[in-house]
Design an enzyme around this catalytic site. Structure first.
Site, short mmCIF file in Angstrom:
data_model
loop_
_atom_site.label_atom_id
_atom_site.label_comp_id
_atom_site.label_asym_id
_atom_site.label_seq_id
_atom_site.Cartn_x
_atom_site.Cartn_y
_atom_site.Cartn_z
N ASN A 1 96.24 -18.15 10.47
CA ASN A 1 96.04 -16.83 11.57
C ASN A 1 97.19 -15.89 10.99
O ASN A 1 98.41 -16.29 11.37
CB ASN A 1 96.19 -17.16 13.07
CG ASN A 1 96.21 -16.02 13.57
OD1 ASN A 1 95.90 -14.92 13.22
ND2 ASN A 1 96.43 -16.16 15.09
N LYS B 1 97.94 -13.16 12.04
CA LYS B 1 98.49 -12.19 13.14
C LYS B 1 98.51 -10.66 12.32
O LYS B 1 97.83 -10.39 11.42
CB LYS B 1 99.60 -12.77 13.52
CG LYS B 1 99.32 -14.27 14.20
CD LYS B 1 100.32 -14.63 15.34
CE LYS B 1 99.81 -16.14 15.82
NZ LYS B 1 100.77 -16.76 16.67
N HIS C 1 92.41 -15.93 21.66
CA HIS C 1 93.89 -16.31 21.18
C HIS C 1 94.68 -15.90 22.30
O HIS C 1 94.33 -14.96 23.31
CB HIS C 1 94.31 -15.48 20.06
CG HIS C 1 95.62 -16.20 19.46
ND1 HIS C 1 96.64 -15.90 19.93
CD2 HIS C 1 95.70 -17.15 18.61
CE1 HIS C 1 97.71 -16.71 19.28
NE2 HIS C 1 97.18 -17.47 18.50
N GLU D 1 97.69 -14.57 22.62
CA GLU D 1 98.21 -13.38 22.52
C GLU D 1 97.20 -12.34 22.91
O GLU D 1 97.67 -11.07 23.54
CB GLU D 1 98.69 -13.23 21.06
CG GLU D 1 99.99 -13.98 20.76
CD GLU D 1 100.15 -14.46 19.32
OE1 GLU D 1 99.47 -13.86 18.64
OE2 GLU D 1 100.88 -15.54 19.21
N GLU E 1 95.72 -24.56 21.51
CA GLU E 1 97.20 -24.13 21.15
C GLU E 1 98.02 -23.92 22.53
O GLU E 1 97.85 -22.89 23.21
CB GLU E 1 97.08 -22.65 20.58
CG GLU E 1 96.04 -22.66 19.29
CD GLU E 1 96.70 -21.29 18.44
OE1 GLU E 1 96.94 -21.58 17.24
OE2 GLU E 1 96.48 -20.32 18.89
N GLY F 1 105.01 -20.21 17.89
CA GLY F 1 106.18 -19.55 17.29
C GLY F 1 107.34 -19.91 17.96
O GLY F 1 108.37 -19.19 17.80
N SER G 1 103.43 -24.22 15.86
CA SER G 1 104.13 -24.75 15.29
C SER G 1 103.86 -25.59 14.37
O SER G 1 104.67 -26.59 13.94
CB SER G 1 105.29 -24.99 15.95
OG SER G 1 106.10 -23.87 16.70
P1 13P Z 1 102.48 -20.68 14.92
O1 13P Z 1 102.11 -21.57 13.91
O2 13P Z 1 103.51 -19.48 14.41
O3 13P Z 1 103.16 -21.40 15.96
O4 13P Z 1 101.44 -19.62 15.50
C1 13P Z 1 100.20 -20.58 16.01
C2 13P Z 1 99.09 -19.75 16.44
O5 13P Z 1 99.09 -18.76 17.12
C3 13P Z 1 97.80 -19.73 15.37
O6 13P Z 1 96.86 -19.00 16.14
#
Ligand code: 13P
Length: 258
Positions: A10, A12, A102, A104, A174, A180, A220
């Site tokens: 992803n 982002k 997601h 976010e 997740e 992150g 992560s």
């Molecule tokens: P990270 O791998 O940067 O923690 O992000 C995970 C994520 O949100 C994937 O959709």
């Protein structure tokens, strides 16, 4: 039943078109020597404006080892919905998968369980695969409501879907506190929650459907965490954020899942 592993990147809100093309080419170059059949299902999810560039790079390579996903969609087919992209438009851009729900998007853009459900239906109606995200916040984990919250998100996301549709869908667990932050969820605990999700699916549908659906871990994930994660009984792969932004680390994660 054996489930094919999935490694999805992803991206982002990163990568201009040129960077997306370079990263796509870089990933394919890293995977050049690998036998396609031995690889997991490898997916990249660029932002909308870079889908064309990534898709072109994939087509030019023609190796068929990497597939395209979008990070979001709207559930209506067309109309006056300024700023949105329909599933059909994303399919036209080369997407075979779409990430929905997601954390976010839930947190910053007000995506609700009901919207996730409508999006899942729209995606499956077009023959694409939804990657349905779920996950608890740190406060929910500390309050001991993780399982309740995840079970509720999944139950609501799947309302009205058939067994066949659910069997080919993908879920990504997740935990928000692991995204992150560099704080990976302990593999045994991630496996426990994912096993719980599988039980929820079995309860809503049946044993076969619960055994068929692929459930990924995200939060992560790094080249040095993937082997232990993939060794767990219920973890079928990973949804990778930060570590999917360089060809080398993403390819290491893909190879770690072989
Ligand atoms: P990270 O791998 O940067 O923690 O992000 C995970 C994520 O949100 C994937 O959709």
């Amino acid at each position: 039943m054996s489930r094919r592993a999935v490694i999805a990147g992803n991206w982002k809100m990163h990568n201009l078109q040129k960077e997306a093309a370079e990263l796509t080419n870089g990933i394919m170059s890293e995977l050049k020597e690998e036998n396609k059949e031995a690889l997991p299902e490898v997916i990249i999810a660029p932002t909308f404006t870079s889908l064309y560039a990534a898709n072109k790079a994939l087509k030019d390579c023609g190796c068929g080892k990497v597939r395209l996903a979008a990070q979001n969609c709207y559930f209506e087919e067309k109309g006056a919905f300024t700023g949105e992209c329909s599933v059909q438009m994303l399919k036209d851009a080369g997407c075979e998968y779409i990430i929905i729900g997601h954390s976010e998007r839930r947190e910053y853009f007000g995506e609700t369980d009901e919207m996730v459900n409508k999006k899942a239906k729209a995606i499956l109606n077009e023959g694409l695969v939804p990657i349905i995200c779920c996950g608890e916040s740190l406060a929910q984990r500390e309050a001991g409501v993780t399982d309740y919250h995840i079970a509720s998100q999944i139950t609501k996301a799947l309302i009205g879907l058939t067994k066949e549709e659910v069997s080919k869908s993908i879920i990504a667990y997740e935990p928000i506190w692991a995204i992150g932050t560099g704080k990976t969820c302990d593999s045994a605990e991630a496996n426990r929650v994912i096993g719980m999700i599988r039980k929820v699916v079995k309860g809503l549908y049946d044993e076969t459907t619960g055994e068929a659906i692929r459930i990924l871990y995200g939060g992560s994930v790094k080249p040095n965490t993937i082997k232990e994660q993939m060794a767990q009984s219920d973890i079928d792969g990973a949804l990778v954020g930060g570590a999917s932004l360089t060809a080398d680390s993403f390819a290491q994660i893909v190879k770690g899942a072989m």
